[in-house]
Design a protein around this motif. Structure first.
Motif, PDB file in Angstrom:
ATOM      1  N   ALA A   1     -15.518   0.884  -6.085  1.00 43.53           N
ATOM      2  CA  ALA A   1     -14.119   1.692  -6.313  1.00 43.53           C
ATOM      3  C   ALA A   1     -14.761   3.261  -6.904  1.00 43.53           C
ATOM      4  O   ALA A   1     -15.254   3.033  -8.269  1.00 43.53           O
ATOM      5  CB  ALA A   1     -13.092   1.475  -7.398  1.00 43.53           C
ATOM      6  N   LYS A   2     -15.252   3.392  -5.597  1.00 45.17           N
ATOM      7  CA  LYS A   2     -15.823   5.094  -6.626  1.00 45.17           C
ATOM      8  C   LYS A   2     -15.293   6.384  -7.047  1.00 45.17           C
ATOM      9  O   LYS A   2     -15.926   6.890  -8.161  1.00 45.17           O
ATOM     10  CB  LYS A   2     -16.407   6.075  -5.480  1.00 45.17           C
ATOM     11  N   ASP A   3     -14.050   6.095  -6.791  1.00 47.18           N
ATOM     12  CA  ASP A   3     -13.087   7.398  -7.917  1.00 47.18           C
ATOM     13  C   ASP A   3     -12.501   6.756  -8.797  1.00 47.18           C
ATOM     14  O   ASP A   3     -12.621   5.961  -9.776  1.00 47.18           O
ATOM     15  CB  ASP A   3     -10.896   6.766  -6.839  1.00 47.18           C
TER      16      ASP A   3
ATOM     17  N   THR B   1      -8.093   2.948  -8.903  1.00 46.49           N
ATOM     18  CA  THR B   1      -8.303   2.243  -7.540  1.00 46.49           C
ATOM     19  C   THR B   1      -7.035   1.162  -7.400  1.00 46.49           C
ATOM     20  O   THR B   1      -6.960   0.141  -8.468  1.00 46.49           O
ATOM     21  CB  THR B   1      -9.127   1.908  -7.362  1.00 46.49           C
TER      22      THR B   1
ATOM     23  N   ARG C   1      -6.268  -2.420  -5.417  1.00 48.03           N
ATOM     24  CA  ARG C   1      -7.455  -2.959  -4.071  1.00 48.03           C
ATOM     25  C   ARG C   1      -6.186  -3.822  -3.543  1.00 48.03           C
ATOM     26  O   ARG C   1      -5.960  -4.851  -4.338  1.00 48.03           O
ATOM     27  CB  ARG C   1      -8.347  -2.898  -3.236  1.00 48.03           C
TER      28      ARG C   1
ATOM     29  N   VAL D   1      -9.847   0.811 -13.361  1.00 50.61           N
ATOM     30  CA  VAL D   1     -10.201   1.806 -13.358  1.00 50.61           C
ATOM     31  C   VAL D   1     -11.416   1.790 -14.438  1.00 50.61           C
ATOM     32  O   VAL D   1     -12.082   0.977 -15.257  1.00 50.61           O
ATOM     33  CB  VAL D   1      -8.545   2.163 -14.285  1.00 50.61           C
TER      34      VAL D   1
ATOM     35  N   LYS E   1     -16.088  -0.283 -15.456  1.00 50.71           N
ATOM     36  CA  LYS E   1     -14.959  -0.203 -15.257  1.00 50.71           C
ATOM     37  C   LYS E   1     -14.525  -1.810 -15.983  1.00 50.71           C
ATOM     38  O   LYS E   1     -14.839  -2.236 -16.548  1.00 50.71           O
ATOM     39  CB  LYS E   1     -14.797  -0.613 -13.862  1.00 50.71           C
TER      40      LYS E   1
ATOM     41  N   ARG F   1       0.934  -1.089   0.300  1.00 43.68           N
ATOM     42  CA  ARG F   1      -0.206   0.010  -0.117  1.00 43.68           C
ATOM     43  C   ARG F   1       0.986   1.385   0.158  1.00 43.68           C
ATOM     44  O   ARG F   1       0.655   2.257  -1.030  1.00 43.68           O
ATOM     45  CB  ARG F   1      -0.897   0.007   1.202  1.00 43.68           C
TER      46      ARG F   1
ATOM     47  N   ASP G   1       1.170   4.009  -2.749  1.00 40.94           N
ATOM     48  CA  ASP G   1       0.630   5.497  -2.768  1.00 40.94           C
ATOM     49  C   ASP G   1       1.885   6.263  -3.020  1.00 40.94           C
ATOM     50  O   ASP G   1       2.124   7.352  -3.669  1.00 40.94           O
ATOM     51  CB  ASP G   1       0.183   6.292  -1.116  1.00 40.94           C
TER      52      ASP G   1
END
Lengths: 338, 338
Positions: free
Chosen positions: A269-271, A275, A277, A295, A306, A72, A76
């Motif tokens: 995945a609202k973005d 995204t 995970r 995506v 998506k 992660r 990031d």
DNA sequence: GCTGGCACTCACATGCGAAGAGTGCCAAGA
DNA sequence: TCTTGGCACTCTTCGCATGTGAGTGCCAGC
């Protein structure tokens, strides 16, 4: 807060582990990356990273491997998205350009993604809910039986049988067809219900029942989000999962067959952007040792569905993200053209 | 020619091996089946069976396992088709009855077959070539752009975009639509080409180009046998393949993704009844350690497509054949009703 | 805070021996 | 001629002891 060098060490560990699939030790690290410090120092850093939960040892006296938390952080903060090379981009475009219809676009996209990432590819069919109606067709198959065909702007076609409460003549049908299309063609799905609300009133009393039935079937079709389908490919890549995959591969295959799980995953995945995970961040148990990179893609600026890939947590994140992003972009273009 | 008892021995070997997945020895055989003879006699028989190529030893001092040839003999002469029990039949019917459209029928069939046989299920969509036209719809999307929608008697819908050489007015389109349907509705695909041959002649000179274009697109759609799709399910069952499956599973997954391979395989089975292909009888290399049980199904008496399962050569042939046959039968019923 | 050194810990491979399953063959019996 | 019990032989598998090596943790010195 971790020092800059410790982050470097974590990055090196992730990169090496992804490359070799083997726990990476302090000595090997200093040899492959010039961190400018000795193995002993790296060991201290590793110890700190382990305390923080970013890496772990499979057993004492083995090297370290990244944890989900480590990946992660890597995704990031430490890794960018590796852009596709020009030849790759050209190949993508060529491959997708040959598609003849929507099914073919989706099928090609799946193959492409699976090949590029050497992982399992998942592509959701363009969703109904965000698209617009291109045309509604009504066909009389029998006096009291109508086939409803809905065509969307993304080229998707849905058909439904409608059993009418009363016989319905061809003139009435033509009338309904014309009225319906003049109201809903080009409109967004969400707007359809209120646009057709008063439509039955325009018909003779005897036909109203049928008109209502047809309309409610249409609305049902629009709403049925669970009709969202997806295509999966590259499952053979699961065999590259790792040495111990007999245990891991099974639940993954099961999860992939349960399309509901994947749809939920993609939907979460609202973005609208990318995204990722990782491992236990995924609620579904069978996918706890996988990561999902997804995506949105769409014909206009807006995402209508998506796509993404499912792979081992130990995956090449920058490369995968680059491929996913590039493919999504080109699919969007193709859809916009058609 | 093999004596009756030797056939019994072969049957026993197949049954035991399928059950235990382990090479079966002479002693265990006499214990589990009362063949009425001693292990020593069975050893002699086994030796003879091995000479004939029906069974083999993985290595000296191990039991015997059936060869492809052995399974072949077993399927052809020694085993029947195990019929489904009444509760099973009821479950099948219930499960399939809930289907709402063709996609759903196919999807449910795949799931059902995979569950019943605990193997990989393959269901071909009802083929276009043998079905009849229910309706052809033409929609003007733009002055020189028409969408062609073909609806078959099995409920399948195919759509194609047609770019017209010249603008095509709505009256002409309606005319074409009407003429086309009056000629081809209810006809078999194979008959369509000659039925529409002289259709362009009925139109004004300026429209003929467009009419021809539309017709040729229609014919293309009809002919395009490679458009045959299939649905696959139960791949998670591959993990039950055997202890050594890491090596076997990969080529199988690859073959399953290459739908062309499967379609060819299904197509090759000319026998409308059940076909069983075992191990090396399958041309495709990746499937050499699998067997395929397939059968045609269709809405009327005639088969319109195939369905079947792919599993290890070491499979329960009678049970699998029973399940495949039963499912095909019920799917046929469902299709006939709709 | 970095470094080299050193003792310690495991996993893993190797080699050996015992156990066990199964075969092949033979001579005797039906 | 077929069947049967007996017996020697072959391999695989398992358990166990041992050695090796990668990697760690810690400590004292710089």
């Amino acid at each position: 807060m971790l020092s800059e060098r410790r982050l470097q060490v974590l990055r090196a560990i992730v990169q090496d582990y992804v490359g070799t699939e083997e726990p990476v030790g302090s000595k090997a690290l200093t040899e492959r990356h010039n961190l400018g410090v000795s193995p002993a120092t790296v060991r201290n850093d590793m110890s700190a990273l382990e305390d923080e939960g970013y890496i772990a040892q499979p057993h004492t006296s083995a090297g370290r491997i990244p944890t989900d938390k480590g990946y992660r952080l890597f995704v990031d903060k430490l890794a960018g998205v590796k852009p596709m090379t020009a030849p790759e981009r050209r190949a993508i475009q060529n491959f997708l350009d040959g598609a003849v219809d929507l099914d073919d676009v989706v099928a090609r996209t799946v193959r492409l993604l699976a090949q590029l990432t050497r992982q399992v590819a998942v592509v959701q069919y363009p969703s109904l809910t965000r698209s617009t109606v291109r045309h509604v067709e009504l066909l009389a198959l029998a006096p009291a039986r109508v086939m409803l065909v809905l065509i969307t702007d993304t080229g998707r076609v849905e058909q439904r049988m409608v059993d009418c409460p009363a016989p319905f003549g061809e003139p009435s049908l033509a009338d309904l067809r014309a009225r319906l299309n003049s109201r809903v063609a080009g409109r967004r799905f969400a707007d359809v219900p209120q646009l057709v609300e008063d439509l039955p009133d325009a018909f003779e009393h005897e036909d109203r029942g049928t008109v209502s039935t047809v309309l409610s079937t249409l609305l049902e079709t629009l709403v049925e989000e669970n009709e969202e389908r997806l295509m999966i490919g590259g499952t053979a890549n699961l065999t590259r999962f790792g040495h111990d995959f007999p245990l891991t591969i099974r639940p993954v295959l099961e999860a992939l067959e349960e399309q509901v799980v994947l749809l939920k995953l993609l939907g979460e995945a609202k973005d609208p952007g990318m995204t990722v995970r990782i491992g236990h961040e995924i609620a579904h148990e069978g996918l706890n040792s996988t990561s999902v990179v997804s995506v949105g893609y769409g014909s206009g600026g807006e995402a209508v569905a998506k796509l993404g890939v499912v792979g081992p947590t130990r995956m090449d994140y920058p490369g995968t993200m680059g491929a996913v992003r590039a493919v999504a972009r080109y699919v969007g273009q193709i859809l916009a053209e058609s």
